[in-house]
Design a protein around this motif. Structure first.
Motif, PDB file in Angstrom:
ATOM      1  N   VAL A  51      29.436  34.929  29.458  1.00 19.36           N
ATOM      2  CA  VAL A  51      28.950  35.163  30.821  1.00 19.36           C
ATOM      3  C   VAL A  51      30.134  35.238  31.774  1.00 19.36           C
ATOM      4  O   VAL A  51      31.267  34.934  31.403  1.00 19.36           O
ATOM      5  N   SER A  52      29.880  35.631  33.005  1.00 19.62           N
ATOM      6  CA  SER A  52      30.944  35.703  33.998  1.00 19.62           C
ATOM      7  C   SER A  52      31.155  34.338  34.637  1.00 19.62           C
ATOM      8  O   SER A  52      30.297  33.460  34.564  1.00 19.62           O
ATOM      9  N   LEU A  53      32.300  34.180  35.261  1.00 17.74           N
ATOM     10  CA  LEU A  53      32.596  32.940  35.968  1.00 17.74           C
ATOM     11  C   LEU A  53      31.515  32.622  36.987  1.00 17.74           C
ATOM     12  O   LEU A  53      31.096  31.473  37.117  1.00 17.74           O
ATOM     13  N   ASP A  54      31.087  33.657  37.691  1.00 20.98           N
ATOM     14  CA  ASP A  54      30.133  33.436  38.769  1.00 20.98           C
ATOM     15  C   ASP A  54      28.758  33.032  38.273  1.00 20.98           C
ATOM     16  O   ASP A  54      27.979  32.444  39.010  1.00 20.98           O
ATOM     17  N   GLU A  55      28.460  33.363  37.020  1.00 20.74           N
ATOM     18  CA  GLU A  55      27.198  32.912  36.454  1.00 20.74           C
ATOM     19  C   GLU A  55      27.267  31.446  36.059  1.00 20.74           C
ATOM     20  O   GLU A  55      26.259  30.749  36.025  1.00 20.74           O
ATOM     21  N   LEU A  56      28.473  31.012  35.754  1.00 27.07           N
ATOM     22  CA  LEU A  56      28.644  29.654  35.225  1.00 27.07           C
ATOM     23  C   LEU A  56      28.934  28.634  36.322  1.00 27.07           C
ATOM     24  O   LEU A  56      28.489  27.485  36.248  1.00 27.07           O
ATOM     25  N   PHE A  57      29.682  29.061  37.333  1.00 29.94           N
ATOM     26  CA  PHE A  57      30.063  28.136  38.406  1.00 29.94           C
ATOM     27  C   PHE A  57      29.645  28.659  39.769  1.00 29.94           C
ATOM     28  O   PHE A  57      29.630  29.862  39.998  1.00 29.94           O
TER      29      PHE A  57
END
Lengths: 88, 88
Positions: free
Chosen positions: A73-79
């Motif tokens: 997943v992308s960073l923005d999905e995770l954090f």
DNA sequence: TTAAAAAGTCAAGTAATCTTTACAAAAAGT
DNA sequence: ACTTTTTGTAAAGATTACTTGACTTTTTAA
């Protein structure tokens, strides 16, 4: 005549934000991956995963990327970087 | 009879990735913002901005978010995690 | 073409992340 | 109920991000 001063703190944004993560959620979206398994895939110790999930510290960007990569997943999905809720 | 072993490193992905950033690009997209100005808005020293732009280290996720916020972009627009080019 | 502003380099110190070890609490399986 | 696996806690040491300060090089502009 009178004068009204409005003082806006220079760094008014600082200290009011908090990093949230969905690590735990993604672990269970990925075949119930354990902390230990995630730690190995990301190349860190389990303790580091525990602390991250609990929000005890903000990881390095490097580690954030590695974990995002594990879950694909992308960073923005995770954090997310959200305003801290001060309503309490 | 003979035997062929193929050894695949457990963490074969590790150490082959590198973090790239577009900080310098975004500084100039934002009215020629100087390192000093960005540093102040992000709440760090100029030296930290210099080192980041030069890729001397991977910042904390916290700082990554603050800089993204200064430019009003997402983490993924600002940073990328790419396979290191080993063609040289 | 010289001055001023911005960017880059180096090194030593501080603060935070991450590791290691060891153990306790909770959850899951028999 | 007991065992095993997973998760949580704590604390000391190692590593890395970040600061501070002082200086050099490059860029911009008068």
């Amino acid at each position: 005549m009178f004068h009204i001063s409005i003082y806006i703190e220079k760094d008014f944004k600082m200290g009011k934000y908090i990093i949230n993560n969905n690590i735990r959620k993604f672990r269970f979206n990925n075949g119930e991956m354990t902390q230990q398994q995630l730690a190995e895939k990301a190349g860190v110790t389990r303790q580091t995963i525990v602390s991250m999930e609990k929000g005890k510290y903000s990881p390095s960007l490097e580690l954030a990327f590695r974990i995002a990569q594990v879950f694909n997943v992308s960073l923005d999905e995770l954090f997310s970087y959200d305003l801290k809720d001060n309503s309490n």
